[in-house]
Every structure is written in structure tokens, then in C-alpha cells.
Design a protein around this motif. Sequence first.
Motif, PDB file in Angstrom:
ATOM      1  N   GLN A  80      -0.067  -6.977  -0.254  1.00  0.00           N
ATOM      2  CA  GLN A  80       0.712  -5.797   0.120  1.00  0.00           C
ATOM      3  C   GLN A  80       2.184  -5.964  -0.234  1.00  0.00           C
ATOM      4  O   GLN A  80       2.824  -5.043  -0.754  1.00  0.00           O
ATOM      5  CB  GLN A  80       0.559  -5.530   1.623  1.00  0.00           C
ATOM      6  N   ILE A  81       2.720  -7.143   0.027  1.00  0.00           N
ATOM      7  CA  ILE A  81       4.130  -7.405  -0.290  1.00  0.00           C
ATOM      8  C   ILE A  81       4.344  -7.363  -1.801  1.00  0.00           C
ATOM      9  O   ILE A  81       5.316  -6.768  -2.293  1.00  0.00           O
ATOM     10  CB  ILE A  81       4.564  -8.772   0.279  1.00  0.00           C
ATOM     11  N   ALA A  82       3.420  -7.949  -2.551  1.00  0.00           N
ATOM     12  CA  ALA A  82       3.552  -7.981  -4.010  1.00  0.00           C
ATOM     13  C   ALA A  82       3.519  -6.572  -4.590  1.00  0.00           C
ATOM     14  O   ALA A  82       4.360  -6.211  -5.429  1.00  0.00           O
ATOM     15  CB  ALA A  82       2.440  -8.832  -4.623  1.00  0.00           C
ATOM     16  N   VAL A  83       2.566  -5.757  -4.150  1.00  0.00           N
ATOM     17  CA  VAL A  83       2.443  -4.393  -4.672  1.00  0.00           C
ATOM     18  C   VAL A  83       3.656  -3.553  -4.288  1.00  0.00           C
ATOM     19  O   VAL A  83       4.187  -2.792  -5.109  1.00  0.00           O
ATOM     20  CB  VAL A  83       1.131  -3.746  -4.173  1.00  0.00           C
ATOM     21  N   VAL A  87      -4.774  -1.602  -1.517  1.00  0.00           N
ATOM     22  CA  VAL A  87      -3.314  -1.621  -1.476  1.00  0.00           C
ATOM     23  C   VAL A  87      -2.801  -0.729  -2.594  1.00  0.00           C
ATOM     24  O   VAL A  87      -3.233  -0.867  -3.751  1.00  0.00           O
ATOM     25  CB  VAL A  87      -2.767  -3.051  -1.643  1.00  0.00           C
ATOM     26  N   VAL A  88      -1.889   0.171  -2.287  1.00  0.00           N
ATOM     27  CA  VAL A  88      -1.408   1.140  -3.266  1.00  0.00           C
ATOM     28  C   VAL A  88       0.110   1.203  -3.251  1.00  0.00           C
ATOM     29  O   VAL A  88       0.772   0.795  -2.287  1.00  0.00           O
ATOM     30  CB  VAL A  88      -1.984   2.548  -2.992  1.00  0.00           C
ATOM     31  N   GLY A  89       0.665   1.741  -4.337  1.00  0.00           N
ATOM     32  CA  GLY A  89       2.108   1.923  -4.421  1.00  0.00           C
ATOM     33  C   GLY A  89       2.448   3.020  -5.415  1.00  0.00           C
ATOM     34  O   GLY A  89       1.656   3.332  -6.312  1.00  0.00           O
ATOM     35  N   GLY A  90       3.615   3.606  -5.267  1.00  0.00           N
ATOM     36  CA  GLY A  90       4.074   4.630  -6.203  1.00  0.00           C
ATOM     37  C   GLY A  90       3.159   5.847  -6.223  1.00  0.00           C
ATOM     38  O   GLY A  90       2.594   6.244  -5.206  1.00  0.00           O
ATOM     39  N   ASP A  91       2.992   6.423  -7.412  1.00  0.00           N
ATOM     40  CA  ASP A  91       2.207   7.651  -7.579  1.00  0.00           C
ATOM     41  C   ASP A  91       0.711   7.328  -7.696  1.00  0.00           C
ATOM     42  O   ASP A  91       0.037   7.750  -8.652  1.00  0.00           O
ATOM     43  CB  ASP A  91       2.691   8.400  -8.819  1.00  0.00           C
TER      44      ASP A  91
END
Length: 309
Positions: A5-8, A51-55
Motif C-alpha cells: 500500500q505504501i509503495a503504490v 491496492v490501487v492508486g491514481g485513475d
Amino acid sequence: MSKLQIAVRDIADEMRERTDRGEVATYIPELANVDRKHFGIAVVGVDGEVVVGGDHDMPFSIQSVSKVFTLTLALGKAGDRLWQRVGREPSGSPFNSVVQLEYERGKPRNPFINAGAIAVTDLILSGHQPREALGEILRFIRFLADDQSIGIDEKVAASEQRTGFRNAALANYMKSFGVLDNPVDLTLGVYFHQCAIAMSCLQLARAGRYLAMSGRNPATGHPVINAERARRINAVMLTCGHYDGSGEFAYRVGLPGKSGVGGGILCVAPGKASIAVWSPGLDAAGNSHLGRVALEALTRRMGWSIFGA
């Protein structure tokens, strides 16, 4: 928060600020309209962690990433007979090269360059009407992603059909050597619509889970394909999944992956996770620039390279 989670989170924050974004594909007019400021990432672990990030939830045209799924389908239909009409070697040439196809007497170098993917689509089409073949491809992807909302961007499909002259040349050339069994216009119609399937990073990462899990569907535990075939698809993704940028991708990321000119990349960390990234700006080889940068950062931080941490 977990290490992943931290990396993403950190990678998504970094990509949002970067200005070196590459250039969007303009030879498909509809793709030229996509804002290159977008960036999304989704990681779906074999243990079910998401785990997701951004769009991550914004649909985009998956383009050549679809070739992973059609290759899986075609191998299910024909088995190793498929390799009689399509090779397994890296191309070292642009994805739409006519010169290489002429030199090799109509047999595409691998299933991930355009000529090879058209030949794979032709095999899926055989014995079916185009609508049936396309429906089979779409149902398979929906099944893998466990998401019935996935569909085709008809504007992108129409844009490709209007401007796909190079693909028509490749298909006609293969037809002249007997590599294609069906009428060229029917095969190309299915191929253009297959490439115009729209998915988000999360949907794409979910659809790729079987390749991280030795061919098994994590939702049911049943095999989509056998473990040996999953391993071989991953091998072709590693060596051929980024056209003449495949060596650079293997060197920097160290995972099997397949890119598309819509800016998406599906990446597989065997036994660990399925990963999808999207950033519309492309590098000179036609692969997502920030997508590759993000994947390199992720594999380094997580120690996921198949060549060692």
C-alpha cells in the motif's frame, strides 16, 4: 498500511508530478484525444489483497493488451498447433512491420505484434460469425475479471477501422501465404473491436490474475488453463510483450508484461500479483512511458523481479 500500500501510494504520487509523459498515439484518431495527464495503477495479489492508486477506475482502450487474452483462447482451441502459423521469437522490429513479415514469408514472428495477433484472431474466428467470435472474446475477459460491465468503445473501433491501412496490408499479405483462413475484412473487423475493449486498471489487473496463479481462476480455484500453458504465455510476454522495447522492459522491470498503445500495461508477478498500469503517453517503441517507470519502481520496492530482488 502494508508495504505494498505504501509503495503504490508513493508511486502514484510521484507519477502525478512527473512531466516526462511521452506522447499519445495519434495514428488512431480517437486515442489522440486522451489526456496524457492520466495515471492509474492497480495491484491484485494472489492472496486477494487489492491496492490501487491514481485513475485506477477510469476505463481506457486496452488495445494490444487484449492479445494476452486472445492468445489464451486460441491455445485453448488449437493447442500447440497454433505455433505452426505464429512464431514465438522477439521481433526486434516495430509492432506493425511489413518488412519482417515479407522476409519470413507471411508467418508472424510472435502473437503480440500486430500480424501475429491478427493471425490469432483469425483462428478464433474460424467456424464462427464475427459477432460470435467477438462475443466469445468479450465473455472470456468478463469472466476473468468477474465483471459483466466491460464493453467495447465503439468510437475507438470505428476510428481504427477508418485508419487501419497498415493492418489491412499485413492481413492481406498473410492471406496471400495462406496464414489466414477467413476473409480479411471479417478477421480485421473482429481484431479492431477486440483492441477497442475498454477496461480500468482494476478490471485489467483482476482479469490477469490467472497468469499469476499458474492458470487458476482465484474466484473458483478451477483452472482457466493448465500451469504449463500459463508459464509459457508469461514467457512470451516477457520476451515479446513490448515489441522492440521488450528487452528494455525485461531489463528494467523484470516481469512478464504486455503493453498497448492506449497506454495500458498488464504485468504479472508469478505467485505474487497481477498488476495493471495506465498512462496514455508512449515512448518511441509505442509503450507507456510512465507505466514502465512505475512498474520498475514497484518491482524494485517489492523485490518482485523474476531475476531476483
